[in-house]
Write an enzyme that holds these catalytic residues in place. Structure first.
Site, PDB file in Angstrom:
ATOM      1  N   GLU A 205      48.375  46.435  44.951  1.00  0.00           N
ATOM      2  CA  GLU A 205      49.803  46.912  45.273  1.00  0.00           C
ATOM      3  C   GLU A 205      50.023  46.467  46.749  1.00  0.00           C
ATOM      4  O   GLU A 205      48.974  46.504  47.820  1.00  0.00           O
ATOM      5  CB  GLU A 205      49.826  48.305  45.241  1.00  0.00           C
ATOM      6  CG  GLU A 205      51.187  48.753  45.489  1.00  0.00           C
ATOM      7  CD  GLU A 205      52.115  49.272  44.134  1.00  0.00           C
ATOM      8  OE1 GLU A 205      51.763  48.969  43.073  1.00  0.00           O
ATOM      9  OE2 GLU A 205      52.896  50.142  44.397  1.00  0.00           O
TER      10      GLU A 205
ATOM     11  N   ARG B  51      53.785  46.137  42.871  1.00  0.00           N
ATOM     12  CA  ARG B  51      52.573  45.733  42.025  1.00  0.00           C
ATOM     13  C   ARG B  51      52.274  43.983  42.305  1.00  0.00           C
ATOM     14  O   ARG B  51      53.217  43.532  41.938  1.00  0.00           O
ATOM     15  CB  ARG B  51      52.706  46.184  40.539  1.00  0.00           C
ATOM     16  CG  ARG B  51      51.345  45.977  39.734  1.00  0.00           C
ATOM     17  CD  ARG B  51      50.467  46.981  39.838  1.00  0.00           C
ATOM     18  NE  ARG B  51      49.187  47.188  38.906  1.00  0.00           N
ATOM     19  CZ  ARG B  51      49.239  47.888  38.019  1.00  0.00           C
ATOM     20  NH1 ARG B  51      50.309  48.480  37.542  1.00  0.00           N
ATOM     21  NH2 ARG B  51      48.277  47.713  37.123  1.00  0.00           N
TER      22      ARG B  51
ATOM     23  N   PHE C 275      42.920  47.352  43.682  1.00  0.00           N
ATOM     24  CA  PHE C 275      42.294  48.591  42.893  1.00  0.00           C
ATOM     25  C   PHE C 275      41.559  48.234  41.559  1.00  0.00           C
ATOM     26  O   PHE C 275      40.814  49.219  40.884  1.00  0.00           O
ATOM     27  CB  PHE C 275      43.376  49.788  42.850  1.00  0.00           C
ATOM     28  CG  PHE C 275      44.775  49.403  42.041  1.00  0.00           C
ATOM     29  CD1 PHE C 275      44.977  48.878  41.137  1.00  0.00           C
ATOM     30  CD2 PHE C 275      45.731  49.527  43.182  1.00  0.00           C
ATOM     31  CE1 PHE C 275      46.063  48.671  40.594  1.00  0.00           C
ATOM     32  CE2 PHE C 275      46.786  49.177  42.765  1.00  0.00           C
ATOM     33  CZ  PHE C 275      47.225  48.868  41.486  1.00  0.00           C
TER      34      PHE C 275
ATOM     35  N   ARG D  40      55.286  42.514  38.832  1.00  0.00           N
ATOM     36  CA  ARG D  40      54.723  43.224  38.113  1.00  0.00           C
ATOM     37  C   ARG D  40      55.604  42.555  36.586  1.00  0.00           C
ATOM     38  O   ARG D  40      55.216  42.721  35.515  1.00  0.00           O
ATOM     39  CB  ARG D  40      55.468  44.672  38.119  1.00  0.00           C
ATOM     40  CG  ARG D  40      55.392  45.453  36.876  1.00  0.00           C
ATOM     41  CD  ARG D  40      55.836  46.871  37.477  1.00  0.00           C
ATOM     42  NE  ARG D  40      56.310  47.879  36.360  1.00  0.00           N
ATOM     43  CZ  ARG D  40      56.227  49.104  36.385  1.00  0.00           C
ATOM     44  NH1 ARG D  40      55.917  49.599  37.533  1.00  0.00           N
ATOM     45  NH2 ARG D  40      56.583  49.561  35.229  1.00  0.00           N
TER      46      ARG D  40
ATOM     47  N   LYS E 267      47.872  56.617  45.737  1.00  0.00           N
ATOM     48  CA  LYS E 267      48.783  56.005  44.892  1.00  0.00           C
ATOM     49  C   LYS E 267      49.918  55.446  46.187  1.00  0.00           C
ATOM     50  O   LYS E 267      50.526  56.172  46.430  1.00  0.00           O
ATOM     51  CB  LYS E 267      49.742  56.745  43.974  1.00  0.00           C
ATOM     52  CG  LYS E 267      50.613  56.058  43.331  1.00  0.00           C
ATOM     53  CD  LYS E 267      51.263  56.972  42.088  1.00  0.00           C
ATOM     54  CE  LYS E 267      51.999  56.325  41.016  1.00  0.00           C
ATOM     55  NZ  LYS E 267      53.075  55.255  41.585  1.00  0.00           N
TER      56      LYS E 267
ATOM     57  N   LYS F 214      48.883  59.770  37.009  1.00  0.00           N
ATOM     58  CA  LYS F 214      49.339  59.735  38.293  1.00  0.00           C
ATOM     59  C   LYS F 214      49.956  61.112  38.645  1.00  0.00           C
ATOM     60  O   LYS F 214      50.557  61.882  37.741  1.00  0.00           O
ATOM     61  CB  LYS F 214      50.449  58.715  38.493  1.00  0.00           C
ATOM     62  CG  LYS F 214      51.820  58.820  37.550  1.00  0.00           C
ATOM     63  CD  LYS F 214      52.740  57.882  37.724  1.00  0.00           C
ATOM     64  CE  LYS F 214      53.809  57.932  36.421  1.00  0.00           C
ATOM     65  NZ  LYS F 214      54.789  56.778  36.635  1.00  0.00           N
TER      66      LYS F 214
ATOM     67  N   GLU G 192      42.235  57.804  43.677  1.00  0.00           N
ATOM     68  CA  GLU G 192      42.728  56.424  44.523  1.00  0.00           C
ATOM     69  C   GLU G 192      43.999  56.939  45.128  1.00  0.00           C
ATOM     70  O   GLU G 192      44.854  57.707  44.445  1.00  0.00           O
ATOM     71  CB  GLU G 192      42.910  55.523  43.828  1.00  0.00           C
ATOM     72  CG  GLU G 192      41.573  54.734  42.908  1.00  0.00           C
ATOM     73  CD  GLU G 192      41.888  53.566  42.396  1.00  0.00           C
ATOM     74  OE1 GLU G 192      40.872  53.071  41.721  1.00  0.00           O
ATOM     75  OE2 GLU G 192      43.025  53.192  42.169  1.00  0.00           O
TER      76      GLU G 192
ATOM     77  N   ARG H 167      50.456  52.298  28.657  1.00  0.00           N
ATOM     78  CA  ARG H 167      50.779  53.306  29.397  1.00  0.00           C
ATOM     79  C   ARG H 167      49.709  54.302  28.818  1.00  0.00           C
ATOM     80  O   ARG H 167      50.255  54.986  27.908  1.00  0.00           O
ATOM     81  CB  ARG H 167      52.084  53.780  29.656  1.00  0.00           C
ATOM     82  CG  ARG H 167      52.392  54.970  30.788  1.00  0.00           C
ATOM     83  CD  ARG H 167      53.856  55.101  30.696  1.00  0.00           C
ATOM     84  NE  ARG H 167      54.837  54.182  31.081  1.00  0.00           N
ATOM     85  CZ  ARG H 167      54.942  53.920  32.341  1.00  0.00           C
ATOM     86  NH1 ARG H 167      54.338  54.695  33.295  1.00  0.00           N
ATOM     87  NH2 ARG H 167      55.723  53.097  32.904  1.00  0.00           N
TER      88      ARG H 167
HETATM   89  P1  ATP Z   1      56.268  55.052  39.530  1.00  0.00           P
HETATM   90  O1  ATP Z   1      57.673  55.136  39.279  1.00  0.00           O
HETATM   91  O2  ATP Z   1      55.536  56.585  39.844  1.00  0.00           O
HETATM   92  O3  ATP Z   1      55.923  54.199  40.756  1.00  0.00           O
HETATM   93  P2  ATP Z   1      55.776  53.441  37.458  1.00  0.00           P
HETATM   94  O4  ATP Z   1      56.840  53.672  36.527  1.00  0.00           O
HETATM   95  O5  ATP Z   1      56.543  52.198  38.339  1.00  0.00           O
HETATM   96  O6  ATP Z   1      55.494  54.394  38.488  1.00  0.00           O
HETATM   97  P3  ATP Z   1      53.421  53.791  36.811  1.00  0.00           P
HETATM   98  O7  ATP Z   1      52.480  53.249  35.613  1.00  0.00           O
HETATM   99  O8  ATP Z   1      53.943  55.052  36.148  1.00  0.00           O
HETATM  100  O9  ATP Z   1      54.563  52.753  37.126  1.00  0.00           O
HETATM  101  O10 ATP Z   1      52.658  54.321  37.981  1.00  0.00           O
HETATM  102  C1  ATP Z   1      51.611  53.079  38.060  1.00  0.00           C
HETATM  103  C2  ATP Z   1      52.171  52.445  39.460  1.00  0.00           C
HETATM  104  O11 ATP Z   1      51.796  52.813  40.685  1.00  0.00           O
HETATM  105  C3  ATP Z   1      51.557  50.956  39.212  1.00  0.00           C
HETATM  106  O12 ATP Z   1      52.236  49.977  38.426  1.00  0.00           O
HETATM  107  C4  ATP Z   1      51.276  50.653  40.616  1.00  0.00           C
HETATM  108  O13 ATP Z   1      52.462  49.656  41.089  1.00  0.00           O
HETATM  109  C5  ATP Z   1      51.339  51.786  41.541  1.00  0.00           C
HETATM  110  N1  ATP Z   1      50.056  52.239  42.107  1.00  0.00           N
HETATM  111  C6  ATP Z   1      49.868  52.533  43.389  1.00  0.00           C
HETATM  112  N2  ATP Z   1      48.666  52.891  43.679  1.00  0.00           N
HETATM  113  C7  ATP Z   1      48.024  52.650  42.637  1.00  0.00           C
HETATM  114  C8  ATP Z   1      46.446  52.674  42.399  1.00  0.00           C
HETATM  115  N3  ATP Z   1      45.484  52.997  43.184  1.00  0.00           N
HETATM  116  N4  ATP Z   1      46.142  52.280  41.117  1.00  0.00           N
HETATM  117  C9  ATP Z   1      47.186  52.012  40.021  1.00  0.00           C
HETATM  118  N5  ATP Z   1      48.483  51.869  40.312  1.00  0.00           N
HETATM  119  C10 ATP Z   1      48.937  51.995  41.774  1.00  0.00           C
END
Ligand code: ATP
Length: 525
Positions: free
Chosen positions: A269, A224, A308, A239, A219, A386, A217, A380
């Site tokens: 998101e 969130r 998503f 979030r 990102k 990712k 998917e 996690r």
């Molecule tokens: P990052 O700093 O890389 O944005 P993070 O630490 O905020 O990540 P992670 O769990 O590492 O959070 O990465 C997932 C985040 O990416 C999710 O919390 C969401 O906000 C975002 N996101 C964007 N697109 C998607 C997707 N297709 N599916 C899930 N999460 C997604």
């Protein structure tokens, strides 16, 4: 009624106790003697988070205010404060808003301090600052709750993710006993902690096993959102589980228009877009949540919602269904316009192509999801991976230096630290003054001064609260910091208002990336 003095003495003992198991036993013994409301309050106070986690209000009591009043005389004769007295006064403080609020908050604290002795004051201050330094974090407290309820840590953790607040969970446990834990369900309008993703370490490893497939998917780089659609309309949570419905009426409208009539909890998101629907940087989205703008100005920044996942539909909890079944359910109730761009990948080549198409479309990277993966709230794990082309770390500012020259008067050089879940502390891995705009310097200076907990020359120490995303070129060995590592050419790429310090990258992750560099270099030769 258990007194605040008893809680403070427990904190003293916890500070002097080193083994995790011994800490857990002390907490269990203490909480066992309390009634449900006291358990609720004591659980939050113990970890320095006196307010319910999903409460939108904040204490907003600066370090300077505390220092001003810390040494006032206590009145000689007084009724001892109970745990409830202190917790309820702190809740009252969080509710005070607007003109004269600083003075009103200060007066309530003065009233409390007047009735405290030295030990109580010390722990009260730590609770207000949110820095307990006795080695008890949510993890240790959850272990104690599991023991009290006679349930597994896994079950208690899941219940916590569903309830969203540790005090509320502790209270439920006290009222109903351990049996309640398994029967806690997702409820519409009560947000759950969102599932998180791990970094994909190596694309080449993904398809080593035969017959592996992933859903890929985009990102998208925004905020969130968890969307609850129920009998009382659409509500959206951040979030951090705060209700943000009021600030995004345009997103509510998109849900109302594009999601079929149903009772559901959806995961997605929101991002800011331009007039041709191209994604705009995260900073632009943040402006929608700054209080300085008017509502009309806000609405000029269009938001786009991507869905998503789906956690609940018409009476059925879906979190234990495999991802691909949840996706089909989501597809059945949402118009394709809201669905995140997605495809199935069978090979490394598919992944690379999709990553390229995501970045060409202006997005941050891609997510890889196991087709049979459950939805694990707050976890996690490797079920979601990712991939982002640029390397960044989310770090916490724990000290700052005053600037000079053009930056005189601003706190402009930041000491960046990674979280250490083993100790609950933070380890510095670098410093930077690069990356922020003048507006951001100003905002951050103000915020850091509110968070100040100490000062030495040009450097102030602050309560670890501000998380920033930091890009860097390399991680080097360094004797400058206790961590033994330092980021080279660190620059702040954004302020992560949506992240709590315990959600920052860990020191173990920094160490892992340090060693990873050697593997990469070896490959390049
Ligand atoms: P990052 O700093 O890389 O944005 P993070 O630490 O905020 O990540 P992670 O769990 O590492 O959070 O990465 C997932 C985040 O990416 C999710 O919390 C969401 O906000 C975002 N996101 C964007 N697109 C998607 C997707 N297709 N599916 C899930 N999460 C997604």
């Amino acid at each position: 009624m258990t007194t605040f003095k008893e809680l403070s003495e427990l904190c003293e003992r916890l500070k002097e106790t080193f083994g995790r198991k011994d800490k857990v036993s002390l907490i269990v013994r203490f909480l066992r003697n309390l009634d449900p409301i006291q358990v609720e309050y004591a659980s939050r106070l113990l970890i320095g988070k006196p307010l319910p986690e999903n409460m939108s209000d904040e204490l907003d009591v600066g370090y300077n205010t505390l220092i001003e009043i810390r040494d006032m005389q206590s009145t000689l004769m007084h009724e001892p404060l109970t745990i409830n007295d202190v917790a309820e006064k702190l809740l009252e403080i969080a509710k005070i808003k607007g003109y004269g609020s600083r003075e009103k908050k200060k007066n309530i604290i003065l009233g409390l301090l007047a009735r405290m002795d030295e030990v109580e004051r010390e722990w009260f201050m730590k609770i207000v600052i949110g820095e307990m330094q006795h080695g008890v974090n949510e993890g240790v407290l959850l272990e104690a709750l599991a023991e009290i309820g006679g349930v597994s840590l896994e079950h208690i953790h899941r219940a916590y993710m569903l309830v969203g607040d540790i005090g509320e969970l502790a209270k439920q446990l006290k009222i109903h006993g351990g049996g309640i834990v398994e029967s806690i369900r997702l409820e519409v309008y009560r947000p759950v902690k969102p599932m998180l993703a791990e970094q994909c370490q190596d694309i080449r490893e993904l398809f080593k096993e035969p017959n592996v497939m992933y859903a890929l998917e985009y990102k998208v780089d925004g905020a969130r959102v968890q969307i609850h659609v129920g009998y009382n309309g659409v509500k959206i949570f951040s979030r951090g589980l705060k209700d943000i419905t009021e600030s995004i009426p345009d997103v509510i409208e998109q849900v109302e228009k594009n999601v079929k009539k149903c009772i559901a909890v959806l995961d997605g998101e929101i991002i800011a877009v331009d007039s041709s629907n191209r994604p705009l940087p995260f900073q632009v989205l943040l402006r929608r949540f700054r209080r300085t703008r008017t509502f009309e100005e806000d609405l000029q920044i269009p938001l786009r919602l991507y869905l998503f996942d789906i956690l609940y539909l018409d009476g059925l909890e879906l979190m234990d269904l495999p991802y691909f079944e949840r996706w089909n359910k989501l597809k059945s109730i949402s118009s394709p316009d809201l669905l995140i761009p997605r495809r199935i990948a069978y090979s490394e080549k598919d992944v690379k192509e999709f990553l390229e198409s995501a970045t060409n479309a202006g997005h941050e990277g891609i997510m890889l999801k196991k087709l049979d993966g459950k939805y694990k709230p707050g976890r996690r794990e490797k079920l979601w991976l990712k991939i982002k082309p640029s390397e960044t770390l989310d770090l916490v500012i724990i000290k700052a230096d005053y600037g000079y020259g053009r930056r005189t008067g601003w706190l402009s050089n930041y000491h960046l630290a990674a979280y250490d879940p083993e100790t609950g502390g933070f380890e510095i891995v670098g410093k930077t003054f690069k990356g922020l705009t003048d507006d951001e310097f100003e905002w951050i200076t103000k915020k850091l001064l509110e968070l100040k907990i100490g000062e030495e020359g040009y450097t102030i120490s602050v309560k670890p609260e501000i998380v920033v995303e930091v890009a860097y070129n390399e991680i080097q060995k360094s004797s400058k910091y206790r961590s033994g590592l330092a980021l080279r050419f660190a620059r702040i790429t954004r302020i992560r208002l949506d992240k709590r310090p315990v959600e920052a990258d860990t020191i173990q992750e920094v160490i892992r990336r340090y060693f990873k560099q050697f593997e990469k270099r070896a490959l390049q030769i």
